[in-house]
Design a protein around this motif. Structure first.
Motif, PDB file in Angstrom:
ATOM      1  N   GLY A 157       0.793  -1.223   0.000  1.00 25.38           N
ATOM      2  CA  GLY A 157       0.000   0.000   0.000  1.00 25.38           C
ATOM      3  C   GLY A 157       0.823   1.269   0.000  1.00 25.38           C
ATOM      4  N   GLY A 158       2.135   1.165  -0.168  1.00 23.48           N
ATOM      5  CA  GLY A 158       2.990   2.353  -0.217  1.00 23.48           C
ATOM      6  C   GLY A 158       2.730   3.176  -1.460  1.00 23.48           C
ATOM      7  N   GLY A 159       3.112   4.434  -1.445  1.00 23.31           N
ATOM      8  CA  GLY A 159       2.836   5.351  -2.544  1.00 23.31           C
ATOM      9  C   GLY A 159       3.388   4.917  -3.889  1.00 23.31           C
ATOM     10  N   HIS A 160       4.579   4.348  -3.904  1.00 24.37           N
ATOM     11  CA  HIS A 160       5.188   3.920  -5.164  1.00 24.37           C
ATOM     12  C   HIS A 160       4.922   2.445  -5.461  1.00 24.37           C
ATOM     13  CE1 HIS A 160       8.255   7.367  -4.496  1.00 24.37           C
ATOM     14  NE2 HIS A 160       7.170   7.795  -5.106  1.00 24.37           N
ATOM     15  N   GLU A 161       4.152   1.799  -4.601  1.00 20.03           N
ATOM     16  CA  GLU A 161       3.915   0.357  -4.718  1.00 20.03           C
ATOM     17  C   GLU A 161       2.439   0.016  -4.966  1.00 20.03           C
ATOM     18  OE1 GLU A 161       7.528   1.439  -2.910  1.00 20.03           O
ATOM     19  OE2 GLU A 161       5.575   1.732  -1.977  1.00 20.03           O
ATOM     20  N   LYS A 162       1.681   0.960  -5.494  1.00 16.14           N
ATOM     21  CA  LYS A 162       0.266   0.714  -5.784  1.00 16.14           C
ATOM     22  C   LYS A 162      -0.013   0.953  -7.264  1.00 16.14           C
ATOM     23  CE  LYS A 162      -2.075   3.374  -3.126  1.00 16.14           C
ATOM     24  NZ  LYS A 162      -3.106   3.990  -2.279  1.00 16.14           N
ATOM     25  N   PHE A 163      -0.859   0.062  -7.835  1.00 16.60           N
ATOM     26  CA  PHE A 163      -1.130   0.107  -9.266  1.00 16.60           C
ATOM     27  C   PHE A 163      -2.609  -0.163  -9.531  1.00 16.60           C
ATOM     28  CE2 PHE A 163       3.099  -1.480  -8.396  1.00 16.60           C
ATOM     29  CZ  PHE A 163       3.891  -0.626  -9.154  1.00 16.60           C
ATOM     30  N   PHE A 164      -3.161   0.579 -10.485  1.00 20.81           N
ATOM     31  CA  PHE A 164      -4.494   0.276 -10.987  1.00 20.81           C
ATOM     32  C   PHE A 164      -4.343  -0.684 -12.159  1.00 20.81           C
ATOM     33  CE2 PHE A 164      -5.554   4.584  -9.270  1.00 20.81           C
ATOM     34  CZ  PHE A 164      -6.459   4.144  -8.317  1.00 20.81           C
ATOM     35  N   LEU A 165      -5.137  -1.738 -12.184  1.00 23.68           N
ATOM     36  CA  LEU A 165      -5.199  -2.661 -13.308  1.00 23.68           C
ATOM     37  C   LEU A 165      -6.420  -2.286 -14.116  1.00 23.68           C
ATOM     38  CD1 LEU A 165      -4.338  -6.019 -11.501  1.00 23.68           C
ATOM     39  CD2 LEU A 165      -2.802  -4.398 -12.607  1.00 23.68           C
TER      40      LEU A 165
END
Length: 169
Positions: A157-165
């Motif tokens: 859930g970190g800022g650089h570790e979240k992605f939308f699929l």
């Protein structure tokens, strides 16, 4: 609209994109033209791209063990690979993210759903290590892509570790 876990089973061969939540219009890019056989260290290039072209499209592949792999839609049987060796503390990230021919242990991820509809990708072989994308200054399309894609410790859930699929258009 971003995909949810419930959507995964219906995707089949439908291409998807992996969009950063931290950097507007920035996507995970995989270039694997020279990746034609499996090697211990992988190959090719994984970085960032502004906007979506052919190298930013994947097929989400469910694995028998409940994990997922990301196969390039442009380079058949070439998968997103992450080696989290040595990534044991938080900081600027580390490890190696590139491509692999075929889906072995370094090409499998636990998709961790986040409250905002995004996902963090935990490396199956490296518990508590996550895929990380940093795209400062990535504001226009470039042929080779740019930015940094590596691994981060303790970053669900970190800022650089979240992605939308998303379904690719």
């Amino acid at each position: 609209m971003p995909l949810s876990t419930a959507d995964f089973a219906a995707l089949g061969d439908t291409p998807i994109t992996v969009q950063s939540t931290a950097f507007p219009n920035v996507y995970l890019r995989l270039y694997g033209a020279e990746v034609t056989s499996s090697t211990n260290s992988g190959g090719g290039t994984v970085n960032c791209q502004y906007g979506v072209g052919p190298y930013e499209k994947y097929r989400l592949r469910a694995q028998p063990d409940g994990l997922f792999s990301f196969e390039s839609a442009t380079f058949p049987n070439v998968f997103l690979r992450a080696d989290g060796t040595g990534v044991t503390v938080t900081g600027p990230g580390g490890g190696t993210v590139n491509c692999q021919y075929g889906a072995g242990p370094y090409e499998k991820y636990k998709l961790r759903a986040q409250a905002d509809g995004s996902f963090s990708f935990e490396l199956a072989t490296f518990p508590n290590v996550y895929l990380r994308l940093v795209a400062h200054g990535v504001t226009a399309f470039t042929d080779p892509g740019s930015g940094i894609v590596n691994c981060q410790f303790n970053a669900n859930g970190g800022g650089h570790e979240k992605f939308f699929l998303n379904v690719a258009s």
